[in-house]
Design a protein around this motif. Structure first.
Motif, short mmCIF file in Angstrom:
data_model
loop_
_atom_site.label_atom_id
_atom_site.label_comp_id
_atom_site.label_asym_id
_atom_site.label_seq_id
_atom_site.Cartn_x
_atom_site.Cartn_y
_atom_site.Cartn_z
N VAL A 35 1.37 -0.63 9.35
CA VAL A 35 2.12 -1.08 8.16
C VAL A 35 1.18 -1.75 7.17
O VAL A 35 1.21 -1.48 5.96
CB VAL A 35 3.25 -2.03 8.56
CG1 VAL A 35 3.90 -2.65 7.32
CG2 VAL A 35 4.30 -1.30 9.39
N THR A 36 0.32 -2.64 7.66
CA THR A 36 -0.63 -3.34 6.79
C THR A 36 -1.60 -2.35 6.16
O THR A 36 -1.91 -2.44 4.96
CB THR A 36 -1.42 -4.39 7.60
OG1 THR A 36 -0.50 -5.31 8.19
CG2 THR A 36 -2.40 -5.13 6.72
N ASP A 95 -1.79 2.44 -0.13
CA ASP A 95 -0.97 2.77 -1.30
C ASP A 95 -1.46 2.02 -2.54
O ASP A 95 -1.44 2.57 -3.65
CB ASP A 95 0.50 2.43 -1.02
CG ASP A 95 1.10 3.33 0.06
OD1 ASP A 95 0.48 4.36 0.38
OD2 ASP A 95 2.19 2.98 0.57
N ARG A 96 -1.86 0.77 -2.37
CA ARG A 96 -2.38 0.00 -3.51
C ARG A 96 -3.65 0.65 -4.06
O ARG A 96 -3.85 0.74 -5.27
CB ARG A 96 -2.66 -1.44 -3.08
CG ARG A 96 -3.12 -2.34 -4.21
CD ARG A 96 -3.41 -3.73 -3.72
NE ARG A 96 -4.05 -4.51 -4.76
CZ ARG A 96 -4.91 -5.48 -4.54
NH1 ARG A 96 -5.25 -5.79 -3.29
NH2 ARG A 96 -5.45 -6.16 -5.54
N GLN A 129 2.36 -2.98 13.45
CA GLN A 129 2.09 -3.78 12.26
C GLN A 129 0.75 -3.46 11.64
O GLN A 129 0.59 -3.52 10.41
CB GLN A 129 2.15 -5.28 12.61
CG GLN A 129 2.02 -6.21 11.40
CD GLN A 129 3.08 -5.95 10.34
OE1 GLN A 129 4.26 -5.80 10.67
NE2 GLN A 129 2.67 -5.88 9.08
N ALA A 177 0.09 -0.26 3.37
CA ALA A 177 0.30 -1.01 2.13
C ALA A 177 -0.99 -1.07 1.31
O ALA A 177 -0.97 -0.89 0.08
CB ALA A 177 0.79 -2.42 2.45
N MET A 178 -2.11 -1.30 1.97
CA MET A 178 -3.39 -1.35 1.27
C MET A 178 -3.78 0.04 0.78
O MET A 178 -4.28 0.19 -0.35
CB MET A 178 -4.47 -1.91 2.20
CG MET A 178 -5.80 -2.17 1.49
SD MET A 178 -5.58 -3.42 0.19
CE MET A 178 -7.13 -3.25 -0.69
#
Length: 465
Positions: free
Chosen positions: A447-448, A454-455, A444, A451-452
């Motif tokens: 994953v977290t 990619d942002r 996880q 996501a950051m």
């Protein structure tokens, strides 16, 4: 024609307003936009003799003389219009209720919340009611900083009756005070309307320093040392970075409903490209709240040893034989001197155990750390040891051992003398090749992080030139 006493009192109340648009709007409402300059001059003459004074009368005169052009403008922006989004450049406002039939809205910018009682009284609110409204509103406002106040009155009564006050801080948090039944006041708090935006800037190194280069392209001052530290395992900013090298930074900035910055920025991404190599790192915060930096694949950028144990350092003396400037004879300079201002934090190059923290004659205050691989590092000329630092204490990499200074008899200016010893033999700290810690995100946490990452990359692409 001489103004009647009620007219004079009304117009003096208008003059007491904090907003010139209120003066013009009230004049147009009371006298009509076609009021003649002659009538205005006569009325102003009356006011001029009263306690309102010449300055306030002149302000009203300007509003009246410009009635033709101002009336059209007021149709767009008069305080009596329903409230919309806060205008750019003004403090954000708590969401306001549109004006209903017969309601009069006055928008005022106050220097501080403590100006509320005076403002309310100036708008014709009875003194005791003004005091009660302010007492209920001020706890929901910041003690310092501008306050945006929207006063809503019932225009169908004479004098206009208080309906509500909407007051907000610069971050759009605030309070609404309403007139309730039986003369009571109802109070409700408004939460700040804050969002976080990702901002990106990039540039090239000038001939002076990374600091001046970063400031020139708009990177906030507070992020510059964080940027350097994030890439400290990959670059020596004094020896490996030169004019023309490219850098990029991305950071999050909290903003209010008006798009104004409210609070400190946080660095999210840092990259540097030199003629020799390129490195890019992304911020991640673990479950323990510790900030760490990773490459795009989620591999930690931490190395077994920090390249430089102090931020913003400039190498003034390298390892090797030299003529000592104080002792005046040739001898081995067994470490590296980093010129930094007195009081700069000095970090442990790697985790280990403190085996020394005491003053010496030539080197002044000295801290010594034995690391897990058997190496020993020594830090001299400290102006102060870290509070509670003691021999035998186990410390992590990056632990602040103390502050740089000029202590000891063998120094000519503020700097840190840094040594590395392997098998009790001095080694040039700048020649040591550091290896990766091997830590890689998974599950996880990965994953977290992804996501950051990619942002951040989307924001970088959108804001690229």
């Amino acid at each position: 024609m001489r103004a009647s006493s009620p007219d004079l009192a009304r117009d003096r109340a208008i003059l007491d307003s904090y907003d010139p648009r209120v003066w013009a709007a009230e004049w147009a409402r009371a006298h009509g936009s076609a009021a003649s300059a002659g009538a205005a001059s006569s009325h102003l003459a009356t006011l001029r003799r009263g306690p309102a004074g010449m300055a306030l009368a002149a302000a009203l005169a300007l509003c009246v003389l410009g009635a033709g052009a101002l009336t059209a403008w007021l149709q767009q922006t008069a305080p009596t219009a329903p409230a919309g989004p806060a205008s750019p450049g003004r403090p954000g406002a708590a969401p306001s209720t549109p004006a209903g039939p017969g309601e009069l809205r006055r928008t005022l910018i106050l220097p501080a919340a403590t100006d509320l009682p005076r403002m309310l009284a100036a708008q014709g609110i009875e003194a005791e009611l003004a005091r009660r409204i302010a007492e209920n509103a001020i706890p929901g406002l910041r003690p310092t900083g501008e306050v945006r106040a929207v006063l809503v009155l019932d225009a169908t009564t004479s004098p206009p009756r208080f309906i509500r006050l909407e007051a907000s801080n610069g971050d759009s948090s605030g309070v609404v005070v309403r007139q309730a039944e039986a003369g009571q006041l109802a109070v409700s708090r408004v939460a700040a309307q804050i969002e976080s935006r990702i901002l990106v800037q990039h540039g090239t190194m000038d001939g002076d320093s990374f600091y001046t280069s970063a400031v020139a392209v708009g990177i906030p001052n507070s992020l510059i040392p964080v940027f350097a530290k994030a890439l400290s395992f990959d670059f020596d900013f004094q020896r490996e970075v030169s004019a023309g090298d490219a850098f990029e930074a991305a950071w999050s900035q909290p903003v209010n409903s008006s798009g104004e910055a409210v609070g400190a920025p946080t660095l999210l991404y840092a990259s540097l490209t030199t003629t020799a190599k390129t490195a890019a790192v992304y911020r991640s915060v673990g479950a323990d709240g510790v900030e760490e930096w990773y490459d795009a694949s989620g591999r930690s950028t931490v190395r077994s040893f920090m390249r430089t144990p102090v931020d913003g350092a400039r190498v003034t003396s390298k390892f090797g034989m030299r003529f000592h400037p104080v002792l005046h004879y040739n001898r081995l300079h067994a470490g590296v001197d980093f010129a930094v201002p007195v009081g700069t934090p000095v970090y442990a190059s790697a985790g280990g155990v403190v085996i020394g923290s005491h003053p010496t004659a030539c080197g002044g205050n000295m801290a010594v750390v034995r690391h897990d691989n058997g190496w020993v590092t020594r830090y001299f000329h400290l102006s102060k040891f870290a509070d509670g630092l003691y021999e035998g204490e186990r410390i992590p990499q990056g632990f602040t051992l103390g502050l740089s200074g000029t202590t000891g008899t063998c120094t000519t200016g503020p700097h840190l003398h840094y040594e590395v010893r392997i098998n009790d033999e001095p080694v040039d700290p700048l020649s040591i090749q550091t290896d990766s810690s091997g830590k890689t995100l998974s599950g996880q946490d990965l994953v977290t992080f992804a996501a950051m990452r990619d942002r951040i990359d989307v924001a970088r692409a959108q804001q690229a030139d």
